[in-house]
Design a protein around this motif. Structure first.
Motif, PDB file in Angstrom:
ATOM      1  N   TRP A   1      42.031  40.943  41.648  1.00 41.17           N
ATOM      2  CA  TRP A   1      42.042  41.162  40.196  1.00 41.17           C
ATOM      3  C   TRP A   1      40.748  40.652  39.574  1.00 41.17           C
ATOM      4  CZ3 TRP A   1      41.906  37.655  36.121  1.00 41.17           C
ATOM      5  CH2 TRP A   1      42.158  38.200  34.847  1.00 41.17           C
ATOM      6  N   LEU A   2      40.289  39.472  40.013  1.00 39.82           N
ATOM      7  CA  LEU A   2      39.032  38.936  39.508  1.00 39.82           C
ATOM      8  C   LEU A   2      37.875  39.874  39.823  1.00 39.82           C
ATOM      9  CD1 LEU A   2      39.301  35.129  40.416  1.00 39.82           C
ATOM     10  CD2 LEU A   2      39.245  36.119  38.120  1.00 39.82           C
ATOM     11  N   ALA A   3      37.842  40.395  41.048  1.00 39.86           N
ATOM     12  CA  ALA A   3      36.755  41.291  41.445  1.00 39.86           C
ATOM     13  C   ALA A   3      36.742  42.561  40.601  1.00 39.86           C
ATOM     14  CB  ALA A   3      36.889  41.641  42.918  1.00 39.86           C
ATOM     15  N   ALA A   4      37.936  42.999  40.189  1.00 40.46           N
ATOM     16  CA  ALA A   4      38.014  44.241  39.421  1.00 40.46           C
ATOM     17  C   ALA A   4      37.752  44.024  37.936  1.00 40.46           C
ATOM     18  CB  ALA A   4      39.398  44.885  39.621  1.00 40.46           C
ATOM     19  N   GLU A   5      38.152  42.881  37.394  1.00 40.42           N
ATOM     20  CA  GLU A   5      38.130  42.687  35.953  1.00 40.42           C
ATOM     21  C   GLU A   5      36.954  41.842  35.452  1.00 40.42           C
ATOM     22  OE1 GLU A   5      40.164  44.138  33.899  1.00 40.42           O
ATOM     23  OE2 GLU A   5      41.351  45.096  35.474  1.00 40.42           O
ATOM     24  N   ALA A   6      36.429  40.966  36.298  1.00 42.60           N
ATOM     25  CA  ALA A   6      35.402  40.023  35.831  1.00 42.60           C
ATOM     26  C   ALA A   6      34.016  40.436  36.319  1.00 42.60           C
ATOM     27  CB  ALA A   6      35.731  38.611  36.324  1.00 42.60           C
ATOM     28  N   SER A   7      33.013  40.091  35.520  1.00 43.01           N
ATOM     29  CA  SER A   7      31.630  40.367  35.900  1.00 43.01           C
ATOM     30  C   SER A   7      31.218  39.474  37.072  1.00 43.01           C
ATOM     31  CB  SER A   7      30.708  40.102  34.706  1.00 43.01           C
ATOM     32  OG  SER A   7      29.360  40.048  35.116  1.00 43.01           O
ATOM     33  N   ARG A   8      30.307  39.983  37.859  1.00 42.89           N
ATOM     34  CA  ARG A   8      29.818  39.201  39.002  1.00 42.89           C
ATOM     35  C   ARG A   8      29.107  37.935  38.556  1.00 42.89           C
ATOM     36  NH1 ARG A   8      27.417  43.519  43.468  1.00 42.89           N
ATOM     37  NH2 ARG A   8      29.346  44.730  43.729  1.00 42.89           N
ATOM     38  N   ARG A   9      28.632  37.907  37.310  1.00 43.49           N
ATOM     39  CA  ARG A   9      27.935  36.729  36.802  1.00 43.49           C
ATOM     40  C   ARG A   9      28.895  35.705  36.220  1.00 43.49           C
ATOM     41  NH1 ARG A   9      22.802  36.559  36.467  1.00 43.49           N
ATOM     42  NH2 ARG A   9      22.870  35.105  34.696  1.00 43.49           N
ATOM     43  N   THR A  10      30.198  35.953  36.308  1.00 41.04           N
ATOM     44  CA  THR A  10      31.194  35.009  35.810  1.00 41.04           C
ATOM     45  C   THR A  10      31.105  33.717  36.608  1.00 41.04           C
ATOM     46  OG1 THR A  10      32.673  36.811  35.195  1.00 41.04           O
ATOM     47  CG2 THR A  10      33.662  34.626  35.436  1.00 41.04           C
ATOM     48  N   SER A  11      31.065  32.594  35.883  1.00 43.30           N
ATOM     49  CA  SER A  11      31.049  31.284  36.551  1.00 43.30           C
ATOM     50  C   SER A  11      32.489  30.772  36.654  1.00 43.30           C
ATOM     51  CB  SER A  11      30.176  30.300  35.783  1.00 43.30           C
ATOM     52  OG  SER A  11      30.616  30.181  34.448  1.00 43.30           O
ATOM     53  N   ILE A  12      32.801  30.192  37.832  1.00 41.63           N
ATOM     54  CA  ILE A  12      34.186  29.812  38.132  1.00 41.63           C
ATOM     55  C   ILE A  12      34.217  28.435  38.783  1.00 41.63           C
ATOM     56  CG2 ILE A  12      36.306  30.450  39.370  1.00 41.63           C
ATOM     57  CD1 ILE A  12      35.254  33.316  39.489  1.00 41.63           C
ATOM     58  N   ILE A  13      35.083  27.560  38.282  1.00 43.68           N
ATOM     59  CA  ILE A  13      35.468  26.348  39.015  1.00 43.68           C
ATOM     60  C   ILE A  13      36.854  26.627  39.581  1.00 43.68           C
ATOM     61  CG2 ILE A  13      36.175  23.945  38.799  1.00 43.68           C
ATOM     62  CD1 ILE A  13      34.005  23.491  36.808  1.00 43.68           C
ATOM     63  N   TYR A  14      37.019  26.440  40.886  1.00 43.98           N
ATOM     64  CA  TYR A  14      38.300  26.783  41.505  1.00 43.98           C
ATOM     65  C   TYR A  14      38.767  25.672  42.448  1.00 43.98           C
ATOM     66  CZ  TYR A  14      35.709  28.064  45.773  1.00 43.98           C
ATOM     67  OH  TYR A  14      34.911  28.048  46.886  1.00 43.98           O
ATOM     68  N   ASP A  15      40.076  25.551  42.554  1.00 47.49           N
ATOM     69  CA  ASP A  15      40.664  24.589  43.491  1.00 47.49           C
ATOM     70  C   ASP A  15      40.571  25.122  44.919  1.00 47.49           C
ATOM     71  OD1 ASP A  15      41.334  22.623  41.702  1.00 47.49           O
ATOM     72  OD2 ASP A  15      43.352  23.365  41.334  1.00 47.49           O
TER      73      ASP A  15
END
Length: 401
Positions: free
Chosen positions: A325-339
């Motif tokens: 879902w992230l790959a489809a909806e978010a831009s590749r330049r989106t910054s993410i902090i993830y567990d």
């Protein structure tokens, strides 16, 4: 990458089976090697880590390779076996630090046996008086250290990081990942008995007891058997005295050796039955079936291991769905902090992995998205645990808030 890591562990597992058989043939008997191989291959813990990308089985392979050359060293005292035993110990240490406990075992394989390969405690003083013995003993840590330095140059280049890692690792093993573990060291024997099963545990105990009685009466002990027993005693002693983080996989370094002693007990029992029965051919076919029946608990446990693996794969479906879902909806330049253990597609480059997020961390990076796993966040949910965690109260409360 995942297939490569798991494939390497699978190859290491196959190598462990081969070395277990070879050590059994060298130290005991060919039948002992075959039975020991069978007991190891149906062990649930061994199978569990043969299909995962984890350093435990590669470490076990190097440990068994070092022990193989230690056993050969007892009968030959060849420099080649000494160098290879030290080299494999260095590779084991470079994999997961367990190889360090092999150093006294390799030294014992040099000092304790006599020329006939038998344990000779009275002759130790005379052997230590020889300059050649001291040259060999100095060479053991030298080859060990050189092997580690060549295969892990990062540890030397950034020695301060290596030192902190070792301190942190020891703190976790002594204290626990998050909360203090039960300090009773003898619980390791209970875990070991649970891994072996009651019948194998009884056979192993009887085999070691009979071996001790024969050693006292005959005053003769094969050096290679003494080396295997010493390895088990050294490593189990470390676990009992130091390690409070109790995981069955921590017993893997001694499991094949203990199973070989168990297999020798079964072999001696079978030999006694064959000598007393009038139909040895029938007994030869019945005994393997009887052994399989005795291992039914381990076989059932191994089946359960793979069922659990399948369930874990099904439970990962939500993680994979989130990543897609992230790959489809978010831009590749989106910054993410993830567990940790969340699935973030590799198309996202501006990412940071955590084992628990804090306000300070989020304010510093100012990411577009936070991906939180309940299993990670749940570690810090109860503020009442702040007084007893390993990381300290203030860091815990930062994660909690």
């Amino acid at each position: 990458v995942v297939l490569a890591l798991r494939g390497f562990c699978l190859l290491a597992g196959l190598g462990c089976l081969w070395l277990t058989y070879r050590i059994g043939c060298l130290v005991f008997h060919r039948s002992t090697g075959l039975v020991g191989l069978f007991l190891l291959v149906v062990s649930p813990e061994f199978l569990r880590w043969s299909v995962d990308g984890h350093p435990d089985l590669p470490q076990l392979f190097w440990v068994l390779a070092a022990l193989w050359h230690c056993c050969r060293l007892c009968g030959s005292q060849r420099i080649g076996d000494l160098v290879l035993a030290s080299l494999f110990a260095g590779l084991a240490f470079g994999t997961k630090y367990g190889g360090g406990f092999l150093l006294p075992v390799i030294a014992a394989a040099v000092v304790l046996p006599n020329r006939n390969g038998e344990l000779d405690l009275r002759g130790v003083k005379g052997r230590l008086a020889q300059a050649r013995t001291w040259g060999v003993l100095v060479g053991i840590p030298a080859v060990f250290a050189l092997t580690y330095a060549v295969t892990n140059p990062h540890a030397l280049i950034h020695f301060d990081v290596f030192r902190r890692t070792m301190v942190d690792y020891q703190a976790i093993m002594t204290f626990g990942h998050m909360y203090p573990e039960d300090p009773r060291g003898l619980l390791w024997l209970t875990i070991l008995a649970g891994e072996l099963g009651p019948i194998h545990t009884a056979v192993l105990s009887a085999t070691l007891a009979v071996a001790c009685v024969f050693a006292v009466r005959r005053k003769r002990v094969a050096g290679d058997r003494a080396v295997l027993f010493l390895w088990c005693a050294v490593f189990l002693g470390y676990l009992i005295l130091i390690v409070h983080l109790r995981r069955p996989r921590h017993l893997l370094p001694v499991l094949p050796c203990l199973l070989l002693f168990t297999a020798e007990g079964y072999r001696l029992l079978a030999r006694g039955l064959l000598e007393r029965t009038l139909r040895p051919l029938v007994m030869r076919y019945c005994l393997p079936l009887f052994l399989i029946a005795l291992c039914w608990g381990q076989l059932s446990g191994a089946h359960q291991v793979f069922r659990d693996r399948q369930m874990r794969l099904k439970n990962r479906a939500e993680d994979i769905a989130l990543g897609r879902w992230l790959a489809a909806e978010a831009s590749r330049r989106t910054s993410i902090i993830y567990d940790a253990y969340s699935y973030i597609p590799p198309t996202f480059k501006r990412v940071y992995r955590t084992f628990g997020q804090t306000y300070a961390m989020v304010n510093h990076f100012q990411p577009d998205l936070l991906v939180v796993r309940d299993a990670i966040a749940g570690r810090y949910r109860d503020a009442g645990n702040a007084e007893r965690v390993r990381i300290g109260k203030d860091p815990y409360m930062d994660h909690h808030h």
